[in-house]
Design a protein around this motif. Structure first.
Motif, PDB file in Angstrom:
ATOM      1  N   GLY A  27       0.866  -1.108   0.065  1.00  0.00           N
ATOM      2  CA  GLY A  27       0.046  -0.033   0.040  1.00  0.00           C
ATOM      3  C   GLY A  27       0.915   1.203   0.214  1.00  0.00           C
ATOM      4  N   VAL A  28       0.429   2.149  -0.846  1.00  0.00           N
ATOM      5  CA  VAL A  28       1.392   3.561  -0.861  1.00  0.00           C
ATOM      6  C   VAL A  28       0.336   4.532  -0.603  1.00  0.00           C
ATOM      7  N   ILE A  29       0.730   5.481   0.470  1.00  0.00           N
ATOM      8  CA  ILE A  29       0.242   6.756   0.709  1.00  0.00           C
ATOM      9  C   ILE A  29       1.135   7.926   0.015  1.00  0.00           C
ATOM     10  N   ALA A  74      -5.255   7.842  -3.694  1.00  0.00           N
ATOM     11  CA  ALA A  74      -5.407   8.777  -4.689  1.00  0.00           C
ATOM     12  C   ALA A  74      -5.936   9.991  -4.164  1.00  0.00           C
ATOM     13  N   PHE A  75      -7.160   9.558  -3.429  1.00  0.00           N
ATOM     14  CA  PHE A  75      -8.343  10.753  -3.032  1.00  0.00           C
ATOM     15  C   PHE A  75      -9.072   9.941  -1.870  1.00  0.00           C
ATOM     16  N   SER A  76      -9.054  10.638  -0.820  1.00  0.00           N
ATOM     17  CA  SER A  76      -9.651  10.348   0.285  1.00  0.00           C
ATOM     18  C   SER A  76     -11.107  10.814   0.557  1.00  0.00           C
ATOM     19  N   THR A  77     -11.720  10.172   1.314  1.00  0.00           N
ATOM     20  CA  THR A  77     -13.191  11.048   1.887  1.00  0.00           C
ATOM     21  C   THR A  77     -13.139  12.138   2.316  1.00  0.00           C
ATOM     22  N   GLU A  78     -11.930  12.398   2.956  1.00  0.00           N
ATOM     23  CA  GLU A  78     -11.811  13.898   3.596  1.00  0.00           C
ATOM     24  C   GLU A  78     -11.156  14.988   2.590  1.00  0.00           C
ATOM     25  N   ASN A  79     -10.660  14.426   1.372  1.00  0.00           N
ATOM     26  CA  ASN A  79     -10.095  15.243   0.545  1.00  0.00           C
ATOM     27  C   ASN A  79     -11.025  16.201  -0.030  1.00  0.00           C
ATOM     28  N   TRP A  80     -12.486  15.892   0.104  1.00  0.00           N
ATOM     29  CA  TRP A  80     -13.333  16.850  -0.407  1.00  0.00           C
ATOM     30  C   TRP A  80     -13.334  18.079   0.278  1.00  0.00           C
ATOM     31  N   LYS A  81     -12.734  18.286   1.269  1.00  0.00           N
ATOM     32  CA  LYS A  81     -12.545  19.468   2.115  1.00  0.00           C
ATOM     33  C   LYS A  81     -11.599  20.588   1.529  1.00  0.00           C
ATOM     34  N   ARG A  82     -10.824  20.121   0.529  1.00  0.00           N
ATOM     35  CA  ARG A  82     -10.024  20.863   0.125  1.00  0.00           C
ATOM     36  C   ARG A  82     -10.612  21.998  -0.750  1.00  0.00           C
ATOM     37  N   LEU A 207      -1.379   6.842   9.411  1.00  0.00           N
ATOM     38  CA  LEU A 207      -2.038   6.212   8.546  1.00  0.00           C
ATOM     39  C   LEU A 207      -2.920   6.945   7.614  1.00  0.00           C
ATOM     40  N   SER A 208      -3.743   7.933   8.217  1.00  0.00           N
ATOM     41  CA  SER A 208      -4.459   8.952   7.435  1.00  0.00           C
ATOM     42  C   SER A 208      -5.821   8.072   7.013  1.00  0.00           C
ATOM     43  N   ASN A 209      -6.377   6.930   7.694  1.00  0.00           N
ATOM     44  CA  ASN A 209      -7.459   6.539   7.454  1.00  0.00           C
ATOM     45  C   ASN A 209      -7.316   5.781   6.246  1.00  0.00           C
ATOM     46  N   PHE A 210      -6.284   4.962   6.097  1.00  0.00           N
ATOM     47  CA  PHE A 210      -5.817   4.303   4.985  1.00  0.00           C
ATOM     48  C   PHE A 210      -5.687   2.857   5.132  1.00  0.00           C
ATOM     49  N   MET A 211      -6.937   2.047   4.509  1.00  0.00           N
ATOM     50  CA  MET A 211      -6.760   0.552   4.839  1.00  0.00           C
ATOM     51  C   MET A 211      -6.408  -0.021   6.331  1.00  0.00           C
TER      52      MET A 211
END
Length: 252
Positions: A27-29, A74-82, A207-211
């Motif tokens: 896995g890659v962040i 690639a794009f998190s559920t939190e990235n919509w805040k950008r 981890l930023s909510n990843f997997m």
């Protein structure tokens, strides 16, 4: 790792790495696009553009060393805040990226999957191309490249819990049969192996909510390089670090 005598760049023994055993799933962040651009007085979007080269060099490296599964954030559920302008750029950039690279991935026998909530507010045109790319490459097995898009580890567990609740309510599953296996089978990609190695770039160490489920026993490697500067040699470094570690999975 070896270095040559001229430019001191790392030279990795790929065959030796293969023989030692590569991770089943990496896995890659992909972190640091914005900071890369800021350091150069460029718009943040330029960092995302340069990140494409990093991603596909990493894919080439995965193929070279024989990885079978790689998942990139690639794009998190939190990235919509950008900022809306950056979000819009990412949506259309990813659409264009798939249009540009679909032939290349197909030719290299890469199966592409998208994990996450594949629905609005993702634009319909992007959802269509994502679906077409998945269907086009579905028969490949050389490498499965999972792209976590509109993805969050907690959202994935919530969605799995909802599926479990619906099955229990409908009588398809007895409450006493709820276990790790029944949860895993309702994740976004139930046939994927657990993440063995998780790599994060840019020097951040979280981890930023990843997997969250899949990486429960992953080996973590944090690299200071910003994502646009990431290359396959960094991936090889992380794999070699993984191969040095002893994994006990709770045992002695």
């Amino acid at each position: 790792m070896m270095t040559n005598g001229t430019n001191e760049q790392p030279v990795h023994d790929i065959e030796a790495m293969r023989q030692r055993g590569v991770p089943d799933h990496v896995g890659v962040i992909m972190d640091g696009n914005g900071r890369w651009a800021k350091q150069r007085d460029l718009p943040r979007t330029d960092g995302h553009t340069r990140g494409e080269e990093a991603l596909f060099d990493a894919v080439e490296g995965a193929l070279e060393v024989g990885l079978e599964w790689m998942t990139v954030y690639a794009f998190s559920t939190e990235n919509w805040k950008r900022p809306p302008s950056e979000v819009a750029f990412i949506m259309w950039f990813n659409r264009d990226l798939l249009l540009r690279r679909a032939d290349e991935l197909d030719a290299r026998e890469v199966r592409v999957r998208f994990i996450g909530r594949q629905k609005r507010p993702i634009p319909k045109s992007l959802l269509k191309i994502m679906d077409e790319t998945e269907r086009r490459t579905a028969h490949h097995r050389r490498l499965t490249l999972q792209i976590a898009f509109n993805y969050g580890g907690r959202a994935e567990l919530v969605d799995a819990a909802r599926a479990l609740a619906e099955d229990v309510k409908a009588g398809r599953l007895q409450p006493g049969r709820v276990n790790e296996k029944s949860i895993s089978s309702r994740l976004y990609s139930p046939d994927a192996p657990d993440v063995d190695l998780l790599v994060r770039t840019s020097g951040e160490r979280r981890l930023s909510n990843f997997m969250l489920w899949e990486a429960a026993y992953a080996e973590l490697v944090f690299d200071d390089v910003l994502w646009p500067d990431f290359r396959r040699t960094h991936l090889f470094d992380a794999i070699e670090e993984f191969q040095k570690r002893t994994r006990r999975f709770g045992a002695v």
